[in-house]
Design an enzyme around this catalytic site. Structure first.
Site, PDB file in Angstrom:
ATOM      1  N   GLU A 147       1.114  -0.984   0.067  1.00 46.62           N
ATOM      2  CA  GLU A 147       0.099  -0.086   0.110  1.00 46.62           C
ATOM      3  C   GLU A 147       0.677   1.212   0.131  1.00 46.62           C
ATOM      4  OE1 GLU A 147      -2.792   0.087   3.316  1.00 46.62           O
ATOM      5  OE2 GLU A 147      -3.940  -1.349   2.096  1.00 46.62           O
ATOM      6  N   GLU A 319      -6.431  -7.960  -0.108  1.00 47.70           N
ATOM      7  CA  GLU A 319      -7.056  -7.747   1.181  1.00 47.70           C
ATOM      8  C   GLU A 319      -8.608  -7.709   0.864  1.00 47.70           C
ATOM      9  OE1 GLU A 319      -4.891  -5.447   3.346  1.00 47.70           O
ATOM     10  OE2 GLU A 319      -3.073  -6.118   2.113  1.00 47.70           O
TER      11      GLU A 319
HETATM   12  C1  GAL Z   1      -4.285  -2.488   5.090  1.00 50.36           C
HETATM   13  C2  GAL Z   1      -3.077  -3.079   5.032  1.00 50.36           C
HETATM   14  C3  GAL Z   1      -2.940  -4.367   6.042  1.00 50.36           C
HETATM   15  C4  GAL Z   1      -3.651  -3.920   7.616  1.00 50.36           C
HETATM   16  C5  GAL Z   1      -5.102  -3.847   7.080  1.00 50.36           C
HETATM   17  C6  GAL Z   1      -6.524  -3.314   8.103  1.00 50.36           C
HETATM   18  O1  GAL Z   1      -4.546  -1.304   4.710  1.00 50.36           O
HETATM   19  O2  GAL Z   1      -2.478  -3.637   3.577  1.00 50.36           O
HETATM   20  O3  GAL Z   1      -1.649  -4.500   5.973  1.00 50.36           O
HETATM   21  O4  GAL Z   1      -3.007  -3.093   7.870  1.00 50.36           O
HETATM   22  O5  GAL Z   1      -5.514  -2.485   6.036  1.00 50.36           O
HETATM   23  O6  GAL Z   1      -7.305  -3.395   7.530  1.00 50.36           O
END
Ligand code: GAL
Length: 647
Positions: A147, A319
């Site tokens: 990110e 994710e």
């Molecule tokens: C994203 C990040 C992850 C984790 C996640 C939590 O922004 O890539 O490492 O922190 O959020 O929701």
């Protein structure tokens, strides 16, 4: 569009758990229907505990265990979390915020993209990891860093940034006279004697020259792309044939993702619909109505945006929110069914992979309240069964076919920087104008592809340009050759590449399509609006004159929409009623079959399938206008349910 069924995966941190647990974790992942696992992206302190001393043993074994279970590994380069020993050897590698404060160690993303020695370190650790695992059969793909820009880190005001910015300016403008002329620095005696005299645009007394800001934003974006490219080159060298991906975020425009994607095989993105609904500018009614589902266009908007970033259209959700997150002001749990719905919606939009974040909730440190598929005690959290259900649905449905082309929506990052730098009216944003237009098209049940300016418009019936102050070369010709209906939104063509009002005034280079001249613009305070027949114009008005037909005229004579041939011009902010009316007419003229959908219901057509998603907390009936026989779910849709129709 891939011919293979969409895969499911999960983000896993073997370094957080005892080694004795890994094999059982891997077996449970496979049992849940997962076939990909992302690891390693924050593990620098475990891979290289001190300068030059590598500890590969644990990662060798973790990768072997995952592979033995049948999982393909997506390996992250750990550069988002430079370890303490490294920061201590080069303390000036940290970014500085706009007030000049260092972004300290103790969380993540504390580096400055312009710090050349850190970039070398990032390449060094990338090469080390790729030398170790680049040919490992377990490793199917790479993620660079994590990110870029998260926690407001794409822009840094450090001494390294200043030095690199001056080089960038020299390369762009050649001579300081040219820069002064291009920026209009005669105004307020802002002329610079040399490139070495130019500072960063923070810390001026009042606003800095918008051209200076725009140059700095473009520079900062280029730094992100260059940082990424250095890693990609190392990975291509040492691990040829593997996909290289980076994970992007939601509603995030600090760097140009089209540029970044030019170096990637796949764009990934991190989908947290409930966190985004709570954190971003949705109205109170939507925040309440969709608190446990997410606004029905949040995930889809980003699916369609990131699919358009690579030429090949390859994208993943790397994710996926599986339950409550920890980072918004309020963090509700998803309605039962939403994790499955979000997963199938990604499939409908052409994702190759949906990977849940994370496998098991970690009981310590910053994200201890962030759900995983498992609870900290390894019992199943609700997301696990929904992932399994989605895996079964995907297997039953088979691969979705190619998406039907209907509407193209043109978005550029540069446009959003321009409206951030000079909103002229509070809240005016090219990104949110794009989202409003996108939402309106989706409320009509249309498929939307979000494309950069200049991308071919072949096959579309409608092209919407919500707000493009600077119109890059290529788009005008593409629009002139386009046979479908065109809608151009406010402020389009109102600035040159160097942030000046164009000769002949707006819409500048778009004039061949719109024979109008914008004589003046207004931003309107809340409550001040102009009432039309079933619509109203508020927030913004481009006042124009010329040969086009005034199509949307308010009772007081204010023109909110113009038409010239197959081009329409929305001369006001895309308020819901106005944009529905104007885009509705354009879609009708384009011959697109539109639907009146119940609140919260959205469609996506792929091949012979039409997917319907009910984001509402109430049951909903699919309209008769949408033909097809359900092969999954039913036309009467429960809250958080999916129905798939076959033609
Ligand atoms: C994203 C990040 C992850 C984790 C996640 C939590 O922004 O890539 O490492 O922190 O959020 O929701």
């Amino acid at each position: 569009m891939t011919a293979e069924p969409m895969r499911l995966g999960v983000c896993y941190y073997p370094e957080h758990w005892p080694e004795t647990q890994w094999a059982d974790d891997a077996a449970r992942m496979v049992a849940a229907g997962l076939s990909r696992v992302r690891v390693g992206e924050f593990a620098w302190s475990r891979i290289e505990p001190e300068a030059g001393r590598f500890d590969w043993g644990w990662l060798d074994r973790a990768i072997a265990v995952l592979h033995a279970a049948g999982l393909g590994v997506i390996l992250g380069t750990p550069t988002a979390t430079p370890p303490k020993w490294l920061v201590d050897t080069m303390p000036d590698m940290v970014a500085l915020d706009a007030d000049g404060h260092p972004r300290g160690f103790g969380s993540r993303r504390h580096y400055c993209f312009s710090h050349a020695p850190y970039r070398d370190e990032a390449v060094r650790i990338t090469r080390a990891v790729a030398e170790r695992y680049g040919q490992n059969p377990a490793v199917v793909a790479w993620q660079t860093d994590n990110e870029y820009g998260c926690h407001d880190t794409a822009i840094s005001y450090s001494a390294s940034a200043l030095k690199a910015f001056r080089h960038w300016l020299k390369a762009r403008y050649g001579t300081i006279e040219h820069l002064n002329q291009a920026w209009g620095n005669v105004f307020w005696s802002m002329e610079y004697p040399s490139f070495c005299a130019v500072d960063l645009p923070n810390q001026t007394v009042t606003e800095a020259n918008p051209a200076h800001w725009l140059a700095f934003r473009r520079f900062s974006s280029d730094q992100v792309a260059a940082f990424n490219r250095a890693q990609v080159e190392a990975l291509r060298d040492l691990s040829p044939g593997r996909d290289v991906m980076h994970n992007a975020m939601g509603f995030f425009t600090q760097f140009d993702h089209h540029d970044l994607a030019a170096d990637l095989d796949v764009v990934g993105w991190d989908s947290y619909p409930l966190g985004f609904l709570d954190s971003f500018r949705f109205d109170a009614a939507d925040k309440l109505a969709y608190a446990r589902q997410g606004h029905p266009d949040i995930a889809a908007f980003h699916h369609d945006l990131y699919r358009g970033c690579t030429q090949g259209g390859r994208w993943w959700v790397i994710e996926q929110q599986p339950g409550p997150v920890n980072w918004s002001a309020h963090n509700p749990a998803p309605l039962p069914g939403m994790v499955r719905l979000w997963t199938l919606e990604a499939m409908a939009h052409g994702a190759e992979l949906v990977s849940y974040f994370r496998w098991r909730q970690f009981p310590m440190a910053q994200e201890q309240n962030h759900a995983g598929l498992l609870r900290p005690d390894s019992s199943a959290a609700p997301g696990l069964a929904e992932a399994r259900a989605a895996a079964d649905d995907i297997a039953a449905l088979g691969p979705a076919g190619a998406a039907t082309r209907q509407a193209a929506l043109v978005f550029s990052y540069d446009a959003d920087w321009i409206t951030q730098i000079q909103p002229q009216g509070r809240g005016f944003s090219a990104l949110w104008a794009a989202f409003e237009c996108y939402s309106a098209l989706r409320r009509m049940g249309l498929n939307v592809d979000i494309v950069p300016p200049g991308r071919s418009l072949d096959g579309y019936a409608l092209c919407v340009v919500p707000c493009l102050p600077h119109v890059p070369e290529g788009l005008v010709g593409e629009l002139q050759n386009f046979a479908g209906q065109i809608v151009i939104g406010p402020r389009s063509g109102s600035r040159t590449a160097e942030f000046a009002i164009p000769d002949g005034l707006a819409p500048g280079v778009l004039r061949p399509l719109l024979p109008l001249k914008v004589t003046h613009v207004e931003s309107l305070p809340p409550g001040l609006s102009h009432q039309g027949d079933g619509w109203h114009a508020a927030r913004w008005l481009d006042h124009a004159e010329g040969d086009a037909e005034a199509e949307f005229v308010a009772a007081d004579g204010t023109v909110a929409g113009w038409r010239y041939g197959r081009t329409r011009y929305l001369a006001s902010w895309p308020e819901r009623d106005l944009v529905d009316a104007l885009l509705g007419r354009a879609a009708g003229d384009a011959g697109l079959a539109c639907h009146t959908l119940p609140d919260g219901v959205r469609l996506r057509r792929a091949g012979e399938l039409t997917f319907a998603f009910n984001y509402s907390a109430m049951a909903a009936e699919l309209p008769r206008s949408q033909a097809g026989t359900p092969i999954l779910g039913a036309r009467r849709m429960d809250p958080a349910s999916v129905c798939v129709l076959k033609a």
